[in-house]
Design an enzyme around this catalytic site. Structure first.
Site, short mmCIF file in Angstrom:
data_model
loop_
_atom_site.label_atom_id
_atom_site.label_comp_id
_atom_site.label_asym_id
_atom_site.label_seq_id
_atom_site.Cartn_x
_atom_site.Cartn_y
_atom_site.Cartn_z
N LYS A 116 9.16 5.20 -0.67
CA LYS A 116 7.81 5.72 -0.45
C LYS A 116 7.81 7.13 0.17
CE LYS A 116 6.79 1.75 -1.94
NZ LYS A 116 6.70 1.61 -3.39
N GLY A 165 1.67 -3.99 0.94
CA GLY A 165 1.18 -4.47 2.22
C GLY A 165 2.22 -5.08 3.14
N GLU A 200 1.59 7.36 8.78
CA GLU A 200 0.44 8.01 8.13
C GLU A 200 -0.80 7.83 8.99
OE1 GLU A 200 -0.22 6.12 4.37
OE2 GLU A 200 1.30 7.29 3.32
N ILE A 203 -6.44 5.33 7.17
CA ILE A 203 -7.75 5.56 6.56
C ILE A 203 -8.57 4.28 6.74
CG2 ILE A 203 -8.98 6.23 4.45
CD1 ILE A 203 -6.99 8.36 5.29
N LYS A 237 -5.11 -9.12 -4.70
CA LYS A 237 -6.33 -8.69 -5.39
C LYS A 237 -7.06 -9.91 -5.94
CE LYS A 237 -4.19 -4.32 -6.58
NZ LYS A 237 -3.33 -3.65 -7.59
N GLU A 275 -1.31 4.66 -7.28
CA GLU A 275 -2.31 4.12 -6.35
C GLU A 275 -2.81 5.18 -5.38
OE1 GLU A 275 -0.67 -0.47 -5.93
OE2 GLU A 275 -0.94 0.75 -4.14
N ARG A 292 5.52 -0.70 -13.05
CA ARG A 292 5.47 -1.86 -13.95
C ARG A 292 4.10 -1.94 -14.60
NH1 ARG A 292 4.18 -3.68 -8.74
NH2 ARG A 292 2.06 -4.49 -8.71
C1 MV4 Z 1 -3.11 2.35 3.96
C2 MV4 Z 1 -4.37 1.96 4.45
C3 MV4 Z 1 -5.04 2.83 5.26
N1 MV4 Z 1 -4.49 4.03 5.58
N2 MV4 Z 1 -2.60 3.55 4.31
C4 MV4 Z 1 -1.97 -1.78 1.91
C5 MV4 Z 1 -1.07 -2.04 0.77
C6 MV4 Z 1 -0.31 -0.80 0.51
N3 MV4 Z 1 -0.27 -0.56 -0.90
C7 MV4 Z 1 -0.99 0.26 1.25
N4 MV4 Z 1 -2.02 -0.37 2.03
C8 MV4 Z 1 -2.84 0.35 2.82
N5 MV4 Z 1 -2.39 1.57 3.16
C9 MV4 Z 1 -3.29 4.35 5.10
N6 MV4 Z 1 -2.76 5.52 5.44
C10 MV4 Z 1 -4.86 0.72 4.07
C11 MV4 Z 1 -4.10 -0.10 3.27
C12 MV4 Z 1 -4.69 -1.34 2.94
C13 MV4 Z 1 -5.00 -1.66 1.64
C14 MV4 Z 1 -4.70 -0.80 0.59
C15 MV4 Z 1 -5.01 -1.13 -0.69
C16 MV4 Z 1 -5.60 -2.35 -0.96
C17 MV4 Z 1 -5.88 -3.21 0.04
C18 MV4 Z 1 -5.58 -2.89 1.36
C19 MV4 Z 1 -5.90 -3.77 2.37
C20 MV4 Z 1 -5.59 -3.46 3.65
C21 MV4 Z 1 -4.98 -2.23 3.94
#
Ligand code: MV4
Length: 445
Positions: A116, A165, A200, A203, A237, A275, A292
């Protein structure tokens, strides 16, 4: 063109790939565990090979057994589907060394994007907005503290090898950072065998928006627009849709362009999902790339009319993308509900068992991707997805109405499913207004 493909997966995605191959005139070899030996989709493949007991580690995750099956049946390539070995770099490398094609990206691209921190570096190089945060790996607590104070709390600590996650910690102040930094490192080390972490800005309540991309060996890359996957529970999801209801055409274009720049910078080949997080001001930030085909790909297929599995196979066969971006049109709205064998009334606990009554919905604008049927037993060994219900309509309001009536038609007895949960979400006025984010389920249910 590839002439014979082994499908290294099970369930609805195995069936989905077998169908695409059949239409392309490609022979298929299915592999199955003892738990899946009676699955009807196995008869749709030209051959089926038992690769071991129900336990994934002895079947669908067992690389020597899958490679043996591929050698014995003389296939040209393996399609890994999603989950299991789909993002396993070691597996892709073994396929390459054995002279077996891999319907997916080159090993180098998987390695690059699986890291990452490297992916973030690549994004910055490609002028793709990333979440403000560390330049690279954060080596110790002192550095993490310094960074957190520069960025400003809340921050999130993420595993370099993570994704989806796992191995993440949200931190709100210096005091909690101390414990969280080491906890994240330990968790990452245990889960991925790689304890490096980065930091990070966190958000708050973002949308999860992802862009579907396809690239060929000559450096051509096209996108199939975006999906909004904000409706999720504990990183699983539940409902996905396209287009993202929050995006105007101009922002949608900027998002897709950013995804294409990143994928080209990575010398990527085959299907990828880029994403992003979309914040309250509609600013987007790259987070990671999935190398994928994804569970929710049908949503994109419905709105674009393109068969993404066929695209994957053609590209793995060495085809050049001749389609121009301007000829990929986006029509109407598609929504997907994941129907899982889980009990929403009991904290979504698994609900395996035999389906004694099964009636699937149909009608205009309804698609059901499933391998389930009356008499099918949902085994406790695998993920609980039974079916994906996808609708396609002219407007979002019509898509919601069609989804609701299709969910109401769907009979799966006596096991518990996520159908009632999906219905509740689709009836929520904030969902209907498109006012969703990744915290929607936790806040409202
Ligand atoms: C984050 C975020 C907020 N701020 N990064 C969760 C899974 C992973 N793919 C990245 N994720 C997140 N990264 C920053 N800087 C919030 C999440 C996150 C989230 C992201 C996508 C879909 C669902 C989520 C549920 C909780 C937190």
């Amino acid at each position: 063109m590839l002439s014979r493909i082994l499908v290294a997966n099970r369930g609805e995605i195995a069936l989905r790939i077998i169908r695409a191959c059949r239409e392309l005139g490609i022979e298929t070899v299915a592999v199955y565990s003892e738990a899946d030996c009676s699955a009807p989709y196995l008869r749709l493949a030209d051959e089926a090979v038992c690769i071991g007991p129900a336990d994934c580690n002895q079947s669908y995750l067992n690389i020597p057994r899958i490679i043996s099956a591929a050698e014995i049946t003389n296939v040209d390539a393996i399609h890994p589907g999603y989950g299991f070995l789909a993002e396993n770099i070691n597996f892709a490398e073994i396929c390459r060394d054995c002279g077996i094609g891999f319907v997916g990206p080159p090993v180098e691209a998987m390695r690059l994007l699986g890291d990452k921190v490297e992916a973030r570096r690549l994004a910055r190089k490609a002028k793709v907005p990333v979440v403000p945060g560390s330049e690279g790996v954060v080596p110790n607590e002192a550095e993490a503290l310094k960074l957190a104070n520069q960025i400003g709390y809340p921050v999130i600590i993420k595993a370099v090898a993570g994704g989806g996650g796992r191995g993440m910690r949200v931190v709100h102040n210096d005091i909690s950072l101390r414990g969280a930094f080491n906890a994240a490192r330990m968790e990452a080390e245990a889960a991925f065998g790689e304890g490096s972490v980065y930091v990070e800005k966190f958000i708050v309540e973002p949308r999860h928006v992802e862009v579907q991309v396809m690239a060929d060996q000559e450096g051509n890359a096209i996108h199939f627009y975006e999906r909004d996957c904000s409706i999720q529970r504990r990183h699983q999801k539940m409902i996905e849709e396209s287009p993202c209801p929050a995006l105007e055409d101009r922002d949608r274009q900027r998002l897709a362009d950013a995804a294409i720049r990143l994928i080209k910078e990575a010398n990527y080949v085959n299907a990828a999902t880029v994403e992003f997080l979309l914040d309250k001001d509609k600013k987007f930030y790259f987070i990671e790339v999935n190398t994928r085909i994804q569970v929710e790909h049908p949503v994109t297929e419905m709105v674009t009319g393109h068969d993404l599995i066929k695209w994957q196979i053609k590209i793995a066969s060495g085809h050049t993308i001749r389609m121009r971006q301007k000829n990929i049109k986006h029509q109407g709205v598609a929504i997907e509900c994941r129907i899982n064998a889980e009990d929403p009334a009991n904290n979504f606990s698994p609900s395996p068992g035999t389906i004694t009554e099964y009636v699937a919905p149909g009608g205009l604008g309804v698609r059901v991707d499933t391998h389930a049927h009356q008499g099918w037993t949902v085994a406790p060994h695998y993920d609980s997805l039974i079916a994906k219900l996808i609708v396609h309509q002219k407007t979002r309001a019509e898509a919601i109405a069609t989804m609701r009536r299709a969910l109401q038609e769907f009979i799966i007895h006596p096991i518990k499913t996520t159908i009632p949960a999906c219905l509740e979400i689709l009836s929520h006025n904030l969902f209907v207004k498109g006012k969703i984010d990744t915290g929607f389920i936790e806040r409202n249910f």
